[in-house]
Design an enzyme around this catalytic site. Sequence first.
Site, PDB file in Angstrom:
ATOM      1  N   HIS A   1       3.078  49.232  10.523  1.00 26.72           N
ATOM      2  CA  HIS A   1       4.198  49.227  11.480  1.00 26.72           C
ATOM      3  C   HIS A   1       4.833  47.838  11.556  1.00 26.72           C
ATOM      4  O   HIS A   1       6.061  47.690  11.470  1.00 26.72           O
ATOM      5  CB  HIS A   1       3.681  49.657  12.857  1.00 26.72           C
ATOM      6  CG  HIS A   1       4.655  49.442  13.964  1.00 26.72           C
ATOM      7  ND1 HIS A   1       5.488  50.435  14.435  1.00 26.72           N
ATOM      8  CD2 HIS A   1       4.952  48.335  14.701  1.00 26.72           C
ATOM      9  CE1 HIS A   1       6.242  49.954  15.406  1.00 26.72           C
ATOM     10  NE2 HIS A   1       5.932  48.677  15.582  1.00 26.72           N
ATOM     11  N   GLU A   2       3.999  46.814  11.720  1.00 29.80           N
ATOM     12  CA  GLU A   2       4.535  45.456  11.826  1.00 29.80           C
ATOM     13  C   GLU A   2       5.210  45.024  10.529  1.00 29.80           C
ATOM     14  O   GLU A   2       6.238  44.340  10.551  1.00 29.80           O
ATOM     15  CB  GLU A   2       3.413  44.479  12.201  1.00 29.80           C
ATOM     16  CG  GLU A   2       2.728  44.778  13.526  1.00 29.80           C
ATOM     17  CD  GLU A   2       3.698  44.796  14.699  1.00 29.80           C
ATOM     18  OE1 GLU A   2       4.750  44.139  14.624  1.00 29.80           O
ATOM     19  OE2 GLU A   2       3.408  45.471  15.702  1.00 29.80           O
TER      20      GLU A   2
ATOM     21  N   HIS B   1       8.801  46.287  10.334  1.00 25.28           N
ATOM     22  CA  HIS B   1       9.819  45.437  10.956  1.00 25.28           C
ATOM     23  C   HIS B   1      10.313  44.387   9.971  1.00 25.28           C
ATOM     24  O   HIS B   1      11.513  44.105   9.876  1.00 25.28           O
ATOM     25  CB  HIS B   1       9.232  44.733  12.186  1.00 25.28           C
ATOM     26  CG  HIS B   1       9.039  45.625  13.365  1.00 25.28           C
ATOM     27  ND1 HIS B   1      10.045  46.395  13.892  1.00 25.28           N
ATOM     28  CD2 HIS B   1       7.946  45.856  14.142  1.00 25.28           C
ATOM     29  CE1 HIS B   1       9.590  47.067  14.936  1.00 25.28           C
ATOM     30  NE2 HIS B   1       8.320  46.759  15.102  1.00 25.28           N
TER      31      HIS B   1
ATOM     32  N   GLU C   1      11.629  50.384  16.668  1.00 21.05           N
ATOM     33  CA  GLU C   1      10.193  50.649  16.720  1.00 21.05           C
ATOM     34  C   GLU C   1       9.871  52.027  16.120  1.00 21.05           C
ATOM     35  O   GLU C   1       8.845  52.193  15.448  1.00 21.05           O
ATOM     36  CB  GLU C   1       9.699  50.572  18.168  1.00 21.05           C
ATOM     37  CG  GLU C   1       9.831  49.200  18.809  1.00 21.05           C
ATOM     38  CD  GLU C   1       9.002  48.138  18.113  1.00 21.05           C
ATOM     39  OE1 GLU C   1       7.986  48.492  17.490  1.00 21.05           O
ATOM     40  OE2 GLU C   1       9.383  46.952  18.193  1.00 21.05           O
TER      41      GLU C   1
END
Length: 408
Positions: free
Chosen positions: A264-265, A268, A344
Site C-alpha cells: 500500500h505504501e 503511494h 488511499e
Amino acid sequence: MLAPHATAEPPPTPGASTAAAAPGADELTPVEVPAPTEKALRYYEGNMRLWAFHVAWSILVPAAIFFSGLSARIRDLARRIGRGWLPTVAIYLVLYLGLNAALDLPFDYYAGFVRQHAYGMSNQTFAKWLTDLVLGLGVDMLGAAAFGWVPFLLLARSPRRWWLYVAILWVPFLFFVVLIKPIWIDPLFNTFGPMKDPALERSILDLASRAGIEGGRVFEVAKRVDTNAMNAYVTGLGGTKRIVLWDTLIAGLGERELLVVMGHEMGHYVLGHVLRTILLSSLVMLLGLFLVDRVGRAVLAKFASRAGVHDLADVASVPLLALLIAVNGLLLGPIAMAYSRHQEHEADRFALDLTHANHSAGMAFAKLQRENLGNPRPGPIYTFFRASHPSIGDRIDFSNAYHPWADR
C-alpha cells in the site's frame, strides 16, 4: 499516508510476470469486519469532542490576540528588538508561536499525554513527551524565521496578487520539505536504524523491486518507546528515498500482512501521489488565500483602529490570517480529505494487485483497527471533515471483494 511520497515508474499490470503468484484458497477467505470495542467507541467519541473544541480554539485564540490589539503590541516589541524589517518579522513570528504554544499547552498535555496514556495508546514518559513538544516548537520557529518573511514581502510588493505568488511558491517549498524531512527533521523525534530481521528486509526489498521502486533503503523505527499504534510509510525524494516501518507494526503483523501494508505504501510512491497531492494542495491554497485576501481587507477596513493593524502586509496581521485560514480549512478541507481517501483507495488496490493477498490485507486492517482503537464505521461528520482514509470497514470489504485475477 503519513508523509508525502515521490513518483516512480508506472505500476505493474495485474497478472503480469512481476505480479505475485495466484493466491491459494486461504487468501480468498473473507475477513469479517470486527465490531468496535466499547473502549474504541469512547476513544472515537472523545476524539470528536476534542476535534470540535480545537477547531473553535484555533479560531477564537487568534481572534482574541488580533482584535484586542495584543498582536500590534507584540509587533512593536519585535520592532524595538529587531530594528529592521526582516528581523522584526522573524522575531514577531517566533514570539507569536511561543505565545500560541503556551496557550495550547494545557490542551496538548491532556490530548497528547494524559488521554493517550489513559487509553493505553502511549508509552511516552513525560520527559520524552515534553522534549518532542519543545523540539517541534523549535522546528516551527526555525522554519517561520527562515521562510515566514516571504508572504509579507509579497504582500508589500504585490498587494493585489500576493495570494497567487504564494500559491505558486508553495509547490517548490513542499518538494523541499519532502526532500529534507527524512534526514533532517524525522530523526529529531525518532530513532531510525536498519531492519533487525534481514529476511524480512529482503522480502520488502523484493516487493519494492516488483513495484518498480529501486534503490530504496529500509529503516526500522523504535516507536514502542512512544506508542502502541502501528504504521509504515515510504518517504523522501532521490537520495533521501526510504521505506520506514515502526517496530510496533513488525511485532503486531504477520509477514504476509506486513507486506500488504508495505505494498500500500509503495503504491503511494509508484502512483505519483506526492505530485498530485502537492498540486491539489496548491490549488486549494490558491483559492483559500484569495478568500483570505478579500475577507482580510474587509476586516481591516472596519477594525484597523481597534486592532492597531492597517495593512495585511503588517506582520501583526498574522493572527487575522491564521483565523481566516482556520475558517477556510473547514470550508475547503473536505475537498482535500475526499481526494486523500481516493488516493488511499488507489493504494489499497495497488497493494492487492501486487500481492494478491486479500485475506492478509483484511487481517492487517482488522489488527490495525484493534491496536489503533479505530472505529470501522465512523459517522458522516468524521468522514466529511476528518477522514483522510476510507473507513477500516470499507477497506476490509474491498479486500474481500477485489480479486480480478481469481475471477478470470
